[in-house]
Design a protein around this motif. Sequence first.
Motif, PDB file in Angstrom:
ATOM      1  N   ASP A  94      41.347  19.337 -51.574  1.00 17.60           N
ATOM      2  CA  ASP A  94      42.804  19.236 -51.663  1.00 17.60           C
ATOM      3  C   ASP A  94      43.400  20.461 -52.348  1.00 17.60           C
ATOM      4  O   ASP A  94      44.480  20.921 -51.991  1.00 17.60           O
ATOM      5  N   TYR A  95      42.673  20.985 -53.335  1.00 20.85           N
ATOM      6  CA  TYR A  95      43.179  22.167 -54.039  1.00 20.85           C
ATOM      7  C   TYR A  95      43.305  23.358 -53.104  1.00 20.85           C
ATOM      8  O   TYR A  95      44.207  24.172 -53.238  1.00 20.85           O
ATOM      9  N   GLN A 136      46.627  23.629 -51.214  1.00 15.33           N
ATOM     10  CA  GLN A 136      47.886  23.709 -51.946  1.00 15.33           C
ATOM     11  C   GLN A 136      48.157  25.151 -52.343  1.00 15.33           C
ATOM     12  O   GLN A 136      47.279  25.997 -52.297  1.00 15.33           O
ATOM     13  N   ASN A 182      48.252  26.905 -54.995  1.00 17.11           N
ATOM     14  CA  ASN A 182      47.855  27.248 -56.350  1.00 17.11           C
ATOM     15  C   ASN A 182      47.061  28.544 -56.304  1.00 17.11           C
ATOM     16  O   ASN A 182      46.547  28.921 -55.264  1.00 17.11           O
TER      17      ASN A 182
END
Length: 137
Positions: A95-96, A99, A101
């Motif tokens: 999931d990271y 995103q 980030n």
Amino acid sequence: MNKRKVTIDYLDTQKLGENFSKKIKSGDIILLYGDLGAGKTTFVKGILKGLQFANEVTSPTFSLINEYNADKKVIHIDCYREKEIERWISIGIEDYFNQSNIIIIEWPEILEAIIPDNAIKIKISHIDTNKREFLFI
Ligand code: ADP
Ligand code: MG
């Protein structure tokens, strides 16, 4: 990013991280290769300083994942203590990657099968007690 090599002393590792922080953007994934004590976490401290994070930055050796709301959101991951890729997948690591980030991973070898191809790779090697070589790939 161009391939380049630099050899530096301890205090310069943080400075290098600070300078590097100006060149990265949200969505970038940075893989830090190097033995224990190479300077991976020291470099990350510099990145966070460069992104105006004023509080303490600690190694995620035990926490596995640290998140920082700096100028940009930074996710700092350390795979040293968890070498089962299935465990990382089950805690939602992918999931990271989807995103926006900045993701920085120490000991990324274990996650290579699921890390996007466009990640920035940095290899840190010991030269002597206080000298390290940084190779940006
Ligand atoms: P890693 O996260 O790669 O295991 P750390 O950044 O936690 O490494 O630790 C690096 C250690 O090496 C620190 O104790 C630091 O004081 C020491 N050191 C000596 N010279 C350097 C250098 N040039 N760059 C980074 N760390 C250095
Ligand atoms: Mg570390």
